[in-house]
Design an enzyme around this catalytic site. Sequence first.
Site, PDB file in Angstrom:
ATOM      1  N   THR A  49       0.985  -1.418   0.046  1.00 13.61           N
ATOM      2  CA  THR A  49       0.047   0.235   0.240  1.00 13.61           C
ATOM      3  C   THR A  49       0.887   1.086  -0.173  1.00 13.61           C
ATOM      4  O   THR A  49       0.245   2.509  -0.822  1.00 13.61           O
ATOM      5  CB  THR A  49      -1.005   0.250   0.786  1.00 13.61           C
ATOM      6  OG1 THR A  49      -1.980  -1.052   0.802  1.00 13.61           O
ATOM      7  CG2 THR A  49      -1.990   1.208   1.164  1.00 13.61           C
ATOM      8  N   TYR A 112     -12.969  -3.034   2.071  1.00 13.10           N
ATOM      9  CA  TYR A 112     -14.570  -2.635   1.715  1.00 13.10           C
ATOM     10  C   TYR A 112     -15.401  -3.397   1.279  1.00 13.10           C
ATOM     11  O   TYR A 112     -16.944  -3.010   1.791  1.00 13.10           O
ATOM     12  CB  TYR A 112     -14.271  -1.672  -0.075  1.00 13.10           C
ATOM     13  CG  TYR A 112     -15.590  -0.717  -0.147  1.00 13.10           C
ATOM     14  CD1 TYR A 112     -15.692  -0.059   0.896  1.00 13.10           C
ATOM     15  CD2 TYR A 112     -16.833  -1.318  -0.725  1.00 13.10           C
ATOM     16  CE1 TYR A 112     -17.084   0.747   0.323  1.00 13.10           C
ATOM     17  CE2 TYR A 112     -18.056  -0.651  -0.843  1.00 13.10           C
ATOM     18  CZ  TYR A 112     -17.762   0.352  -0.791  1.00 13.10           C
ATOM     19  OH  TYR A 112     -18.919   1.593  -0.145  1.00 13.10           O
ATOM     20  N   TYR A 138      -1.366 -10.355   5.037  1.00  9.61           N
ATOM     21  CA  TYR A 138      -1.787  -8.881   5.980  1.00  9.61           C
ATOM     22  C   TYR A 138      -2.851  -8.794   6.616  1.00  9.61           C
ATOM     23  O   TYR A 138      -4.295  -8.152   5.880  1.00  9.61           O
ATOM     24  CB  TYR A 138      -1.789  -8.306   4.570  1.00  9.61           C
ATOM     25  CG  TYR A 138      -1.168  -6.419   5.416  1.00  9.61           C
ATOM     26  CD1 TYR A 138      -1.259  -5.788   6.771  1.00  9.61           C
ATOM     27  CD2 TYR A 138      -1.002  -5.888   3.878  1.00  9.61           C
ATOM     28  CE1 TYR A 138      -0.347  -4.696   6.801  1.00  9.61           C
ATOM     29  CE2 TYR A 138      -0.598  -4.156   4.482  1.00  9.61           C
ATOM     30  CZ  TYR A 138      -0.796  -4.145   5.892  1.00  9.61           C
ATOM     31  OH  TYR A 138       0.128  -2.813   6.352  1.00  9.61           O
ATOM     32  N   ARG A 143      -7.228  -0.386   7.275  1.00  9.94           N
ATOM     33  CA  ARG A 143      -7.726  -0.001   5.725  1.00  9.94           C
ATOM     34  C   ARG A 143      -8.453  -0.755   5.452  1.00  9.94           C
ATOM     35  O   ARG A 143      -9.187   0.291   4.124  1.00  9.94           O
ATOM     36  CB  ARG A 143      -6.571  -0.375   5.664  1.00  9.94           C
ATOM     37  CG  ARG A 143      -5.175   1.008   5.596  1.00  9.94           C
ATOM     38  CD  ARG A 143      -4.265   0.559   4.617  1.00  9.94           C
ATOM     39  NE  ARG A 143      -3.064   1.629   4.935  1.00  9.94           N
ATOM     40  CZ  ARG A 143      -3.296   3.104   3.947  1.00  9.94           C
ATOM     41  NH1 ARG A 143      -3.659   3.415   2.676  1.00  9.94           N
ATOM     42  NH2 ARG A 143      -2.085   3.951   4.206  1.00  9.94           N
ATOM     43  N   LYS A 167       1.779 -10.834   8.115  1.00 10.61           N
ATOM     44  CA  LYS A 167       2.612  -8.942   8.951  1.00 10.61           C
ATOM     45  C   LYS A 167       0.795  -8.782   9.461  1.00 10.61           C
ATOM     46  O   LYS A 167      -0.083  -8.654   9.164  1.00 10.61           O
ATOM     47  CB  LYS A 167       2.234  -8.665   7.432  1.00 10.61           C
ATOM     48  CG  LYS A 167       2.091  -7.054   7.920  1.00 10.61           C
ATOM     49  CD  LYS A 167       2.741  -6.447   6.421  1.00 10.61           C
ATOM     50  CE  LYS A 167       2.930  -4.560   6.659  1.00 10.61           C
ATOM     51  NZ  LYS A 167       3.433  -3.725   5.915  1.00 10.61           N
ATOM     52  N   ILE A 209       7.563  -5.283   8.987  1.00  5.45           N
ATOM     53  CA  ILE A 209       7.502  -4.652   7.498  1.00  5.45           C
ATOM     54  C   ILE A 209       7.610  -2.937   8.520  1.00  5.45           C
ATOM     55  O   ILE A 209       6.252  -3.344   8.154  1.00  5.45           O
ATOM     56  CB  ILE A 209       6.821  -5.334   6.850  1.00  5.45           C
ATOM     57  CG1 ILE A 209       7.270  -7.085   6.633  1.00  5.45           C
ATOM     58  CG2 ILE A 209       6.805  -4.603   5.518  1.00  5.45           C
ATOM     59  CD1 ILE A 209       6.074  -7.574   5.724  1.00  5.45           C
TER      60      ILE A 209
END
Length: 297
Positions: A49, A112, A138, A143, A167, A209
Amino acid sequence: MSLKSSLRGTGVAIVTPFNEDHTIDFEALGKIIDFQIDGGIEYLVTLGTTGETPTISKEEQVQIIEYTYEKVAGRVPVVVGIGGNNTQAVVEQLKSFPLEKAVAVLSSAPYYSKPSQEGIYQHYKALAAASPKPILLYNVPHRTGKNIDAETVIRLAKEVPGIGGIKEACGNFTQFAKILRDAPQDFLVTSGEDDIAIPQIAMGMQGVITVAGNAFPKEVSTIVRLALEGKFKEATALNNKILDVFTLLFNENNPAGVKAFLFEKGLIKNELRLPVVPLSAPNQQKIKDFLNSYKAD
């Protein structure tokens, strides 16, 4: 070799530099890659991202992957970010993108759509079946809008071949503890949160990360190595020197903050693709002030 051993330490989710006309600035990307490797990081993550992938075409993504392999030239492992909320589209990318030289694919939970935990499980099961490389989950619910629950992570880790690690960026220490307690021995658990990486490593995570590492690769990789060696006092002392960076990075947006740092360091142009814009003048000045006062060891 498991991801737990090959991706131990500091991975940097690198930015995508742009020219004034918003084409990809490959010369600057090369500088960024060298800056990371010279700074001592253990591996690179491209097309995360932080790389503004929602605004980068598939053709450009392939170009970035291939350029990254060429520039890295085997010096460190490369992880490629491929994700989305259309499972079949992600499957097609996994089949068509150049992944031969990657060690893993980092894939965020579907955003979303907010699927159920069973939907998340089936999404990753489909990705793992299609991917030529291990999948690194992830979890970034602020987000995506949906948490990957610890029980789902453990189920994927134990039941789905090709799911190699996670992650974690949910901010929930109870969830971290459950995953670290119940995951298979060779399952990689790494931090996705610069500001709490030290306590996460103390719990048993294998590294981070990082976003901050783009601008401070030497400092972040040193902090992580110290923490992994159990030298938490020394790691914290160095972390305290760049503590304000973690706030400055995310004052408005990622990667606007880290690109502002890299611009002030002379590594890239301060260009982003809409809907992301450069930092406001006051926050840009805060970054200038920090760098003017910061003294690296």
